[in-house]
Design a protein around this motif. Structure first.
Motif, PDB file in Angstrom:
ATOM      1  N   VAL A   5       0.839  -1.198   0.000  1.00  0.00           N
ATOM      2  CA  VAL A   5       0.000   0.000   0.000  1.00  0.00           C
ATOM      3  C   VAL A   5       0.875   1.249   0.000  1.00  0.00           C
ATOM      4  O   VAL A   5       1.576   1.531   0.974  1.00  0.00           O
ATOM      5  CB  VAL A   5      -0.923   0.017   1.244  1.00  0.00           C
ATOM      6  CG1 VAL A   5      -1.911   1.173   1.154  1.00  0.00           C
ATOM      7  CG2 VAL A   5      -1.659  -1.301   1.407  1.00  0.00           C
ATOM      8  N   ASN A   6       0.846   1.962  -1.103  1.00  0.00           N
ATOM      9  CA  ASN A   6       1.557   3.246  -1.239  1.00  0.00           C
ATOM     10  C   ASN A   6       3.005   3.197  -0.762  1.00  0.00           C
ATOM     11  O   ASN A   6       3.444   4.059   0.012  1.00  0.00           O
ATOM     12  CB  ASN A   6       0.819   4.349  -0.469  1.00  0.00           C
ATOM     13  CG  ASN A   6      -0.604   4.494  -0.936  1.00  0.00           C
ATOM     14  OD1 ASN A   6      -0.899   4.289  -2.117  1.00  0.00           O
ATOM     15  ND2 ASN A   6      -1.493   4.816  -0.022  1.00  0.00           N
ATOM     16  N   ILE A   7       3.737   2.186  -1.222  1.00  0.00           N
ATOM     17  CA  ILE A   7       5.127   2.030  -0.789  1.00  0.00           C
ATOM     18  C   ILE A   7       6.020   3.095  -1.426  1.00  0.00           C
ATOM     19  O   ILE A   7       6.033   3.268  -2.644  1.00  0.00           O
ATOM     20  CB  ILE A   7       5.674   0.637  -1.212  1.00  0.00           C
ATOM     21  CG1 ILE A   7       4.891  -0.488  -0.541  1.00  0.00           C
ATOM     22  CG2 ILE A   7       7.176   0.530  -0.933  1.00  0.00           C
ATOM     23  CD1 ILE A   7       5.183  -0.674   0.913  1.00  0.00           C
ATOM     24  N   THR A   8       6.764   3.802  -0.578  1.00  0.00           N
ATOM     25  CA  THR A   8       7.825   4.682  -1.079  1.00  0.00           C
ATOM     26  C   THR A   8       9.117   4.298  -0.370  1.00  0.00           C
ATOM     27  O   THR A   8       9.103   3.775   0.745  1.00  0.00           O
ATOM     28  CB  THR A   8       7.545   6.177  -0.799  1.00  0.00           C
ATOM     29  OG1 THR A   8       7.422   6.354   0.610  1.00  0.00           O
ATOM     30  CG2 THR A   8       6.273   6.651  -1.472  1.00  0.00           C
ATOM     31  N   LYS A   9      10.236   4.522  -1.058  1.00  0.00           N
ATOM     32  CA  LYS A   9      11.534   4.275  -0.431  1.00  0.00           C
ATOM     33  C   LYS A   9      12.541   5.298  -0.905  1.00  0.00           C
ATOM     34  O   LYS A   9      12.715   5.516  -2.104  1.00  0.00           O
ATOM     35  CB  LYS A   9      12.032   2.863  -0.771  1.00  0.00           C
ATOM     36  CG  LYS A   9      13.356   2.501  -0.124  1.00  0.00           C
ATOM     37  CD  LYS A   9      13.244   2.358   1.395  1.00  0.00           C
ATOM     38  CE  LYS A   9      14.574   1.982   2.031  1.00  0.00           C
ATOM     39  NZ  LYS A   9      14.480   1.939   3.510  1.00  0.00           N
ATOM     40  N   ASP A  10      13.189   5.975   0.051  1.00  0.00           N
ATOM     41  CA  ASP A  10      14.265   6.919  -0.244  1.00  0.00           C
ATOM     42  C   ASP A  10      15.570   6.330   0.278  1.00  0.00           C
ATOM     43  O   ASP A  10      15.601   5.729   1.354  1.00  0.00           O
ATOM     44  CB  ASP A  10      14.061   8.249   0.505  1.00  0.00           C
ATOM     45  CG  ASP A  10      12.759   8.941   0.128  1.00  0.00           C
ATOM     46  OD1 ASP A  10      12.081   8.455  -0.794  1.00  0.00           O
ATOM     47  OD2 ASP A  10      12.443   9.960   0.765  1.00  0.00           O
ATOM     48  N   PHE A  11      16.639   6.506  -0.473  1.00  0.00           N
ATOM     49  CA  PHE A  11      17.982   6.253   0.054  1.00  0.00           C
ATOM     50  C   PHE A  11      18.712   7.581   0.032  1.00  0.00           C
ATOM     51  O   PHE A  11      18.879   8.183  -1.027  1.00  0.00           O
ATOM     52  CB  PHE A  11      18.742   5.235  -0.814  1.00  0.00           C
ATOM     53  CG  PHE A  11      18.278   3.821  -0.656  1.00  0.00           C
ATOM     54  CD1 PHE A  11      18.422   3.152   0.570  1.00  0.00           C
ATOM     55  CD2 PHE A  11      17.716   3.129  -1.717  1.00  0.00           C
ATOM     56  CE1 PHE A  11      18.009   1.838   0.711  1.00  0.00           C
ATOM     57  CE2 PHE A  11      17.300   1.816  -1.583  1.00  0.00           C
ATOM     58  CZ  PHE A  11      17.445   1.164  -0.362  1.00  0.00           C
ATOM     59  N   ASP A  12      19.143   8.074   1.180  1.00  0.00           N
ATOM     60  CA  ASP A  12      19.854   9.355   1.294  1.00  0.00           C
ATOM     61  C   ASP A  12      19.097  10.467   0.560  1.00  0.00           C
ATOM     62  O   ASP A  12      19.686  11.228  -0.217  1.00  0.00           O
ATOM     63  CB  ASP A  12      21.281   9.246   0.731  1.00  0.00           C
ATOM     64  CG  ASP A  12      22.006   8.008   1.240  1.00  0.00           C
ATOM     65  OD1 ASP A  12      21.851   7.713   2.448  1.00  0.00           O
ATOM     66  OD2 ASP A  12      22.678   7.345   0.442  1.00  0.00           O
ATOM     67  N   GLY A  13      17.791  10.521   0.772  1.00  0.00           N
ATOM     68  CA  GLY A  13      16.993  11.594   0.183  1.00  0.00           C
ATOM     69  C   GLY A  13      16.653  11.398  -1.290  1.00  0.00           C
ATOM     70  O   GLY A  13      15.957  12.213  -1.880  1.00  0.00           O
ATOM     71  N   ILE A  14      17.143  10.333  -1.885  1.00  0.00           N
ATOM     72  CA  ILE A  14      16.822  10.081  -3.298  1.00  0.00           C
ATOM     73  C   ILE A  14      15.701   9.042  -3.368  1.00  0.00           C
ATOM     74  O   ILE A  14      15.792   7.966  -2.770  1.00  0.00           O
ATOM     75  CB  ILE A  14      18.065   9.579  -4.073  1.00  0.00           C
ATOM     76  CG1 ILE A  14      19.138  10.673  -4.078  1.00  0.00           C
ATOM     77  CG2 ILE A  14      17.694   9.189  -5.506  1.00  0.00           C
ATOM     78  CD1 ILE A  14      20.489  10.221  -4.576  1.00  0.00           C
ATOM     79  N   PRO A  53      10.080   0.225   4.440  1.00  0.00           N
ATOM     80  CA  PRO A  53       9.845   1.311   3.481  1.00  0.00           C
ATOM     81  C   PRO A  53       9.966   2.662   4.187  1.00  0.00           C
ATOM     82  O   PRO A  53       9.896   2.724   5.413  1.00  0.00           O
ATOM     83  CB  PRO A  53       8.403   1.061   3.030  1.00  0.00           C
ATOM     84  CG  PRO A  53       7.753   0.368   4.181  1.00  0.00           C
ATOM     85  CD  PRO A  53       8.835  -0.418   4.867  1.00  0.00           C
ATOM     86  N   THR A  54      10.164   3.736   3.414  1.00  0.00           N
ATOM     87  CA  THR A  54      10.140   5.083   3.983  1.00  0.00           C
ATOM     88  C   THR A  54       8.689   5.487   4.272  1.00  0.00           C
ATOM     89  O   THR A  54       8.394   6.122   5.275  1.00  0.00           O
ATOM     90  CB  THR A  54      10.773   6.083   2.986  1.00  0.00           C
ATOM     91  OG1 THR A  54      12.058   5.582   2.610  1.00  0.00           O
ATOM     92  CG2 THR A  54      10.915   7.452   3.604  1.00  0.00           C
ATOM     93  N   GLY A  55       7.785   5.088   3.356  1.00  0.00           N
ATOM     94  CA  GLY A  55       6.365   5.358   3.571  1.00  0.00           C
ATOM     95  C   GLY A  55       5.530   4.201   3.054  1.00  0.00           C
ATOM     96  O   GLY A  55       6.021   3.389   2.274  1.00  0.00           O
ATOM     97  N   GLY A  56       4.291   4.141   3.504  1.00  0.00           N
ATOM     98  CA  GLY A  56       3.412   3.066   3.068  1.00  0.00           C
ATOM     99  C   GLY A  56       3.586   1.824   3.919  1.00  0.00           C
ATOM    100  O   GLY A  56       4.351   1.818   4.889  1.00  0.00           O
TER     101      GLY A  56
END
Ligand SMILES: Nc1ncnc2c1ncn2[C@@H]1O[C@H](COP(=O)(O)OP(=O)(O)OP(=O)(O)O)[C@@H](O)[C@H]1O
Ligand SMILES: [Mg+2]
Length: 214
Positions: A5-14, A53-56
């Motif tokens: 569900v709405n997965i987001t992932k950042d590595f070092d802000g990217i 994940p970062t979000g979701g």
């Protein structure tokens, strides 16, 4: 069975993954395709809770996998397994195949101790390997045989979902075809759901009911 569900992932802000959502039902085969570096392996690791994940969130049978505790987490680890791209790197060079296959049985205590060797032989047979390979080390097997060992080890805990992260991309074409056939048969026989990751549209098409493009 499992839902992203709405997965987001950042590595070092990217941002690597941006708002990915999908569902996989029992027995379904879902393909994920995308070019190198688009986040396929990252998504696979998030689904099986190797990284957060970062979000979701990821729901397993409706429950947030990050909230799973002890018993439920162990159950989740049994039921959702992963096979990686590099079959040699996934195996311990100092451990013979028999012990590699015994390990998950011992850790998960899914069977009676006295039936472990019978289970190991059943796993070897299931993936089309020879019993005499049990005494070998990983370097004494071909690439295709090693990937069969990785699949057998993943099957030891009787999973419901097998995540395959480019499981055939290091193998040559005829061996790729054999492994794909094996996965299709396992899916049928064990009612195993597959999340199959590849950058190769032909491979994806051969194995998946439906395809998600990253
Ligand atoms: N632990 C990490 N720390 C920082 N950046 C990472 C990390 N893991 C992955 N990345 C970056 O995230 C991006 C996606 O990596 P990922 O391995 O998920 O791609 P992929 O789609 O699986 O690629 P390939 O097809 O080559 O296997 C890449 O740019 C990678 O450098
Ligand atoms: Mg990858």
């Amino acid at each position: 069975m499992i839902e992203a569900v709405n997965i987001t992932k950042d590595f070092d802000g990217i941002k690597v993954l941006d708002n990915i959502s999908f569902k996989i039902e029992y027995g379904e085969s879902v393909g994920i395709i995308g070019r190198s570096g688009c986040g396929k392996t990252t998504l696979a690791k998030i689904i099986c809770r190797l990284i957060d994940p970062t979000g979701g969130k990821v729901l397993y049978r409706g429950e947030d996998t990050r909230r799973l505790k002890r018993r439920d987490l162990r159950k989740f680890r049994e039921k959702v397994q992963i096979v990686f791209q590099d079959p040699l790197a996934s195996l311990d060079p100092k451990i013979i195949i028999r012990d590699t296959l015994l390990e998950p049985l011992i850790i998960h205590k899914a069977f009676l101790r006295k039936s472990y060797m019978r289970q190991v032989r059943a796993l070897v047979k299931k993936v089309g390997l020879d019993y005499n390979m049990l005494d070998r080390f990983p370097h004494q097997l071909s690439g295709g045989e090693r990937q069969r060992v990785n699949i057998a080890r993943a099957l030891a805990t009787q999973p419901k979902l097998l995540i395959c992260d480019e499981p055939v991309s290091s193998l040559d074409l005829p061996v790729q075809a054999h492994i794909l056939k094996l996965l299709a048969r396992l899916r049928r026989e064990e009612n195993l759901a597959l999340l199959f990751i590849s950058h190769d549209p032909f491979v994806i098409k051969a194995i998946s009911d439906r395809v998600i493009k990253l």
